[in-house]
Structures are given as structure tokens and as C-alpha cells.
Design an enzyme around this catalytic site. Structure first.
Site, short mmCIF file in Angstrom:
data_model
loop_
_atom_site.label_atom_id
_atom_site.label_comp_id
_atom_site.label_asym_id
_atom_site.label_seq_id
_atom_site.Cartn_x
_atom_site.Cartn_y
_atom_site.Cartn_z
N PRO A 148 39.86 67.11 11.67
CA PRO A 148 38.52 67.16 10.82
C PRO A 148 38.50 68.58 9.79
CG PRO A 148 38.12 67.96 12.90
CD PRO A 148 39.57 67.83 13.06
N TRP A 149 37.42 68.46 9.31
CA TRP A 149 37.25 69.70 8.15
C TRP A 149 36.17 70.88 8.81
CZ3 TRP A 149 31.78 69.64 8.72
CH2 TRP A 149 31.13 68.26 8.74
N LYS A 173 47.69 65.35 9.22
CA LYS A 173 46.85 64.92 8.30
C LYS A 173 45.54 65.65 8.14
CE LYS A 173 43.80 62.41 5.81
NZ LYS A 173 42.57 62.61 5.83
N PRO A 174 45.32 66.64 7.49
CA PRO A 174 44.02 67.25 7.31
C PRO A 174 42.89 66.60 6.62
CG PRO A 174 45.75 68.25 5.58
CD PRO A 174 46.30 66.98 6.24
N GLU A 176 40.22 65.30 4.14
CA GLU A 176 40.01 65.26 2.60
C GLU A 176 39.86 66.57 1.94
OE1 GLU A 176 38.45 62.32 -0.76
OE2 GLU A 176 38.38 61.83 1.39
N SER A 224 34.87 61.94 14.22
CA SER A 224 33.72 61.32 14.50
C SER A 224 33.96 59.95 15.53
CB SER A 224 33.25 60.49 13.33
OG SER A 224 33.79 59.55 12.84
N ALA A 226 32.84 57.12 15.08
CA ALA A 226 33.58 55.78 14.49
C ALA A 226 34.90 55.88 13.95
CB ALA A 226 32.73 55.81 13.11
N GLU A 243 39.29 63.37 20.46
CA GLU A 243 38.16 63.99 20.88
C GLU A 243 37.08 63.82 19.55
OE1 GLU A 243 35.63 66.27 19.99
OE2 GLU A 243 36.45 68.33 20.22
#
Length: 460
Positions: A148-149, A173-174, A176, A224, A226, A243
Site C-alpha cells: 500500500p501507499w 507492485k507498489p 499507484e 484494504s 475489500a 494483512e
């Protein structure tokens, strides 16, 4: 392909009509550049390169993998200023926060390099008459890591360091909005580890979906609930490590240490509250409620956006945060002075919340604390356990036997007593319920990226 993946200009245009991702500076809200997302050809090429690198990387002795991971750690430290600049560009966090996280990432690569040399398995022995048996822990294969970011480099380190140490090539894959530090890490990893061992695929959600469906041997996802559910559904029978966030309860007893409120305010606003394990829901007993709200509001008022913590990461997260706060039925709102530019949000306390309030039920992911009241300790534990997430929690009291008993009753994967967000590479971090399945940090994380093979030989 390498140029497209790693060396594309931060500000550029697609020559083939591919839509470019806009990168936002969260400190100003302005576009700071564009990035060409990886698509099917790049994902397929990266998987093929990782497959080619797999046998050679897995065949290295743990000692040699440790040496190479140590070389990567040295490159991270040598270029720490570049990593700090990349982290600040993508997240807006203060440079001091970013510098601490860069140092943690270097430590993670060193820690897991050594941990892989001390891996344990059931002892070899004569478990069947006339047979000798032993267990080998083998790399699972090519690992796809989607991070995630909120902590772009640190979460990459949490996922990549144990996976690499266990002998797996990794496709990273970082998020966006924050590819900067991951791209820098990929360049240094190629130098220290070899070609194809760690490849970065910058992109959007479609890039992530392509990677999940690309035939990797394990999917490691941090994000997240989702997003995790989508990954699990798309992964099918491919193993996943998830996670998925938290909504951490904080039980504060009347005899809590004097610095409790300052400690909680600092932990809540670290990284602008954008931490899965950040304190979120303060729960106090009825008799101490009014004093607790006042003390917490005063502590949060001393935390200033732009001085003590950074902005929210992106417009979508800022809009979500604003929606949760606006829809809250809190009767008392205490807000510290903030900034009106960019994506900054002030340190905020919400009190007197009704049951089921969105600020309590949802993970807010911002510099906000709610305060709930409970009549008894049993009621406080029930409130703590009333949400789907179970990642982290903390208890604050000078009565250590009572505090330790409460830590036993909380089902979170990580529980602190008289502290919060105190973490180390040696200690596992894992979620329960909707917070995910799997373990980050500690030697236990190596098991996420290995599979056991039992070998039994009949003695002739």
C-alpha cells in the site's frame, strides 16, 4: 522492458496511447508527474524473468543470500537521502519519519539475511521403524507482493525481505500513488542481488489484477479488506498472505501513566494516522470519561499538521476521511488547528459517539481518535471486541497484573501495555478476523514464503 519498468521519467508521456497515471503531491494537491502503468506484456515479461532467476537464487546458500541482502542494505543506507526524498515525494511525510523508516528497511534486509541461516524444522529421526525422516523447508517459488501507499518502502521491506531471504524471487507492485522508493529499491536490488530477483511493476489496480492472475506461486497482499477479498477470490488455489488493516482499541484505566495522552496523540498522528496498527478507539470507564476527553483533546491540540505530521496520501483517502467525520454523530468534536492547502487534515478527537457510529465501525486511517465510555472492564473489553478488525490493541494502567490480564482477553494479533506502535523486526505482526491471515516480521514470517517437504528413507 527494463526501461519501461524502472527508468520511465517521473514526468512523461506514453508514445503508444496508454493512459498515464498522475502522481499527486499530497502536500499541495498538485500533479507532480505521471507514470506509465505496467500492463499484460510487462507483467508476463517480469514473471518470466523471475522464473528464470528462481533456480539460481534458491540454490544459493543461506550465507550467500545473507551477503547479498546485506549488500542491498548497504546500498539503501548509502543512498538514504534519495530514499527519503522519494518517500516524501509520494507520501508528504516529514523527512525525519521517512529517514527512520529507511533505516528500518535496511535493518529488515540484514535481519532476514541472518534469520534464514538459522531456520528450524522438526528434528530428523526414526519416526517409523526401519525408516529415517527429516523435513526440508523450500522456497515457495515466485512471490507477487502488492503493497500500500501508507508506508511505501517499509511495507515493501516487510514483504520482500523475508521472501527473498527464504529463496524466492519477488515481483513487487507498489501503490499507484507511491512508486518512487520501490523503483529506487529495484535498481539497487538488481545491483546487489542479480537480475530478475526483485522486479518492480508500477501501476494501478489493473496492474495488480494482472499480477495476481499471472501464475505466481504465492500472493502477498497488504491493503484494504475489500482489496484483500478481491485478491483472495482471484488467486483461487494460489496461497495468499493477507494483512488487511485494523481499527485498534485502546483501553485506558483510571490509573493510567501520566504520559498516556501524549503517547496516544503522538502514536495517532504518526504518519498522519495512516497506519493499520495506529490507536483508533479510546475506551475509558464512566468515572474517568470527562477528564479523559479533556486530557486527550489537549494532547491532540499540541500535534500540528505540517509541523508534527504530514498530509493524507491522496484525494480519495482525504474524501473518505471527510465523509466519515461529516457523517459521525459525535456530540463533541475537538479539533486542533490545521492547514487549508493540500491534503492536510488536523488532529481530531470525537466524543459521545452513538452505537454503530461510522467513526467507530470503520477504519478511519487518519489523525483521529474516538473516545467511548464503558461501565465496567468487561464492558470495555466488549467494546474493544465489537468491530470486525483484530490487528492491534493497547492497554494503559499502572496495575500490571490487571493490564496483563486484559492483554489476554483482547484477540488482536499484537497487544501493547503502556505503549503503542512499539515494533521490532524480531516480533511478529499478524491480523485476526477481517484483519487478515498471515504473519509479517520475525522469523515466523519466513514460513509465509516457504513450504515443508518431508523426506523419508527406508533403511536397507
Amino acid at each position: 522492458m527494463a526501461a519501461r519498468l524502472r527508468l520511465v521519467s517521473p514526468i512523461g508521456m506514453s508514445s503508444d496511447g496508454e493512459p498515464l497515471m498522475e502522481l499527486i503531491d499530497p502536500r499541495t494537491g498538485a500533479v507532480r508527474g505521471t507514470r506509465l502503468p505496467a500492463r499484460e506484456a510487462e507483467v508476463a515479461g517480469a514473471v518470466a524473468a523471475a522464473r528464470s532467476a528462481r533456480a539460481g537464487w534458491a540454490a544459493l546458500t543461506p550465507r550467500e543470500r545473507q551477503r547479498r541482502l546485506g549488500a542491498l542494505a548497504e546500498l539503501v543506507e548509502r543512498h538514504a537521502d534519495d530514499y527519503v526524498a522519494a518517500e516524501c515525494a509520494g507520501t508528504g511525510k516529514p523527512a525525519a519519519e521517512a529517514a527512520g523508516e529507511v533505516a528500518e528497511v535496511a535493518d529488515l534486509f540484514r535481519f532476514y539475511g541472518g534469520a534464514a541461516r538459522a531456520a528450524t524444522a522438526p528434528a530428523a529421526g526414526d519416526y517409523l521403524a526401519g525408516h529415517q525422516s527429516w523435513v526440508r523447508w523450500e522456497p515457495v517459488g515466485v512471490v507477487a507482493a502488492v503493497v500500500p501507499w501508507n508506508y511505501p518502502l517499509l511495507m515493501a521491506g516487510w514483504r520482500c525481505a523475508p521472501a527473498l531471504a527464504a529463496g524466492n524471487p519477488v515481483l513487487l507492485k507498489p501503490a499507484e500513488t507511491t512508486p518512487d522508493s520501490a523503483l529506487l529499491l529495484a535498481a539497487h536490488a538488481e545491483q546487489a542481488l542479480g537480475a530478475g530477483v526483485l522486479t518492480v511493476l508500477p501501476g494501478d489496480r489493473e496492474t495488480g489484477r494482472l499480477l495476481v492472475g499471472a501464475g505466481c506461486d504465492l500472493i502477498a497482499f497488504t491493503g484494504s479488506p475489500a482489496g484483500g477479498a478481491d485478491v483472495a477470490a482471484r488467486a483461487g488455489l494460489t496461497p495468499v498472505s493477507l494483512e488487511l488493516g485494523g481499527n485498534s482499541p485502546v483501553l485506558v484505566l483510571p490509573d493510567a501513566p501520566a504520559d498516556t495522552w501524549e503517547q496516544l496523540a503522538a502514536a495517532c498522528t504518526y504518519n498522519a494516522g495512516q497506519s493499520c496498527a495506529a490507536p483508533a478507539r479510546v475506551i475509558v470507564l464512566d468515572e474517568a470519561y470527562e477528564a479523559a476527553v479533556a486530557a486527550l483533546a489537549a494532547a491532540m491540540a499540541g500535534r500540528r499538521a505540517g509541523r508534527d505530521f504530514g498530509p493524507l496520501n491522496n484525494p480519495d483517502q482525504a474524501a473518505r476521511y471527510d465523509r466519515i467525520v461529516a457523517s459521525s454523530g459525535a456530540k463533541a468534536v475537538h479539533t486542533a488547528p490545521g492547514r487549508s492547502d493540500g491534503l492536510w487534515r488536523p488532529a481530531t478527537v470525537l466524543a459521545e459517539l452513538p452505537d454503530g457510529d461510522p467513526a467507530v465501525v470503520e477504519e478511519v486511517f487518519g489523525p483521529l481518535l474516538t473516545v467511548q465510555r464503558a461501565a465496567t472492564l468487561d464492558a470495555a473489553v466488549a467494546l474493544a471486541e465489537s468491530v470486525p478488525q483484530a490487528l492491534a490493541a493497547s492497554v494503559w494502567t499502572r496495575d500490571l497484573p490487571t493490564g496483563l490480564a486484559l492483554t489476554d482477553r483482547l484477540s488482536a494479533g499484537e497487544v501493547w501495555l503502556n505503549c503503542h506502535l512499539a515494533q521490532s523486526a524480531e516480533l511478529p505482526h499478524s491480523g485476526r478476523r477481517s484483519s487478515g491471515a498471515g504473519t509479517d516480521l520475525s522469523v515466523l514470517a519466513l514460513r509465509e514464503y516457504q513450504r515443508p517437504k518431508t523426506v523419508t528413507a527406508r533403511l536397507l
